[in-house]
Design an enzyme around this catalytic site. Sequence first.
Site, PDB file in Angstrom:
ATOM      1  N   HIS A 159      48.391  42.042   3.453  1.00 39.28           N
ATOM      2  CA  HIS A 159      49.314  43.148   3.146  1.00 39.28           C
ATOM      3  C   HIS A 159      50.742  42.633   3.258  1.00 39.28           C
ATOM      4  CE1 HIS A 159      50.362  47.688   3.955  1.00 39.28           C
ATOM      5  NE2 HIS A 159      51.314  47.085   3.259  1.00 39.28           N
ATOM      6  N   HIS A 182      47.703  52.135  -0.267  1.00 38.02           N
ATOM      7  CA  HIS A 182      48.377  52.544   0.964  1.00 38.02           C
ATOM      8  C   HIS A 182      47.955  53.991   1.233  1.00 38.02           C
ATOM      9  CE1 HIS A 182      50.855  49.052   0.342  1.00 38.02           C
ATOM     10  NE2 HIS A 182      51.730  49.364   1.284  1.00 38.02           N
ATOM     11  N   GLU A 203      49.718  55.996   6.230  1.00 34.99           N
ATOM     12  CA  GLU A 203      50.869  55.332   6.858  1.00 34.99           C
ATOM     13  C   GLU A 203      51.764  56.456   7.389  1.00 34.99           C
ATOM     14  OE1 GLU A 203      53.499  53.296   4.101  1.00 34.99           O
ATOM     15  OE2 GLU A 203      54.516  52.174   5.685  1.00 34.99           O
ATOM     16  N   ASP A 225      53.713  43.217   5.942  1.00 37.97           N
ATOM     17  CA  ASP A 225      54.243  44.251   5.043  1.00 37.97           C
ATOM     18  C   ASP A 225      55.487  43.770   4.277  1.00 37.97           C
ATOM     19  OD1 ASP A 225      54.105  46.700   3.806  1.00 37.97           O
ATOM     20  OD2 ASP A 225      54.740  47.887   5.522  1.00 37.97           O
ATOM     21  N   ASP A 226      56.662  43.844   4.908  1.00 39.14           N
ATOM     22  CA  ASP A 226      57.918  43.428   4.260  1.00 39.14           C
ATOM     23  C   ASP A 226      58.713  42.600   5.271  1.00 39.14           C
ATOM     24  OD1 ASP A 226      57.858  45.186   1.690  1.00 39.14           O
ATOM     25  OD2 ASP A 226      57.386  46.556   3.340  1.00 39.14           O
TER      26      ASP A 226
HETATM   27  N1  ADE Z   1      56.533  49.202  -0.462  1.00 35.46           N
HETATM   28  C1  ADE Z   1      56.907  48.168   0.298  1.00 35.46           C
HETATM   29  N2  ADE Z   1      56.543  48.378   1.566  1.00 35.46           N
HETATM   30  C2  ADE Z   1      55.904  49.568   1.612  1.00 35.46           C
HETATM   31  C3  ADE Z   1      55.276  50.329   2.622  1.00 35.46           C
HETATM   32  N3  ADE Z   1      55.229  49.915   3.889  1.00 35.46           N
HETATM   33  N4  ADE Z   1      54.742  51.515   2.300  1.00 35.46           N
HETATM   34  C4  ADE Z   1      54.794  51.939   1.051  1.00 35.46           C
HETATM   35  N5  ADE Z   1      55.356  51.264   0.056  1.00 35.46           N
HETATM   36  C5  ADE Z   1      55.906  50.081   0.321  1.00 35.46           C
HETATM   37 ZN    ZN Z   2      52.937  48.029   2.433  1.00 38.15          ZN
END
Ligand code: ADE
Ligand code: ZN
Length: 335
Positions: free
Chosen positions: A14, A194, A197, A275-276
Amino acid sequence: MIDFLKNMPKAELHIHIEGSLEPDLMFEIARRNQISLPYANEKEVRNAYQFNDLQSFLDIYYKGANVLKTKQDFYDMTWAYLARCHDQNIVHTELFFDPQTHMDHGVDFDVIINGISRALEDGKKAFNITSYLVLCFLRHLSAESAMKTLVRAIDYKQHIIGVGLDSSEMGHPPEKFINVFERALKEGFLTVAHAGEEGPAEYIWQALDLLHVKRIDHGIRCMEDPDLTMRLIEEQVPLTVCPLSNVKLNVFDEIKAHNILELLDKNLKVTVNSDDPAYFGGYLNENYIVLYNELGMDKGQAVRLAKNSFESSFLPLKDKLKQVNILENYADESE
Ligand code: ADE
Ligand code: ZN
């Protein structure tokens, strides 16, 4: 223990490749594309990375992604992430990319996919890192837009293993995309989404039953619904959990409040992911390390999480077994 975590072979399932774009590379790419950023320098960018929730992050994240215009830009971003993987002993990775973000700003699908795929091929040659690409539809956009994107992706099937669903969760339930995912499945793409969350457990049910997903991205709100939790355990549906992300976006107040080890100990198929990473203060190893430092994760739990990462991947069975075997030998040798 920290060295054990850093050196442990692992997979990441992810990661939004646009979320790996570090401020220095963002500035360099903006400069060469003559795009002005709303920040004077890298420090200002980092200061802007204070988020209240998913939406406040996405607003900034999409601006950052808009510097990406050429094949070289997508290559450089992906290559930088693969170099991190190499440093962190990530031996397999499955990356999300968001084509609609770029195509809505005039970048052709071909540019995006060729830039990313070329870097992934070079990552295999240089670092022996295996990888798959998963195309994510932006759920705040229409199902028609997602369908158009899917049709465009059909010509690139050899580069794309599956499709997913990301962006603003609340108000955009999985059911909005039933037809798109039905078509994707018919075309042979695997599916993920997703869900759970920020959104409710109900969105996880929908992702399973309506979109036929193989994995749930995040999914941490499943515990609000005991029947759902039971089903996820029985079917061993993987959850790709992202601890640092969840704290940055206020899904949990702090790592100490995170439920990842509770989920793992209940025998849910949990994995750790970044994630990011450029936005949330750490790559995969930093996520593992914070679980040790703040949640008291032990070696056995760490190895189970890494084992789950291989078993939950889309690798062929023989490669999963091979990676799990290497991992188990690594754990045994460290005893
Ligand atoms: N796009 C990038 N990161 C995300 C996340 N955590 N949840 C939803 N969309 C995303
Ligand atoms: Zn994500």
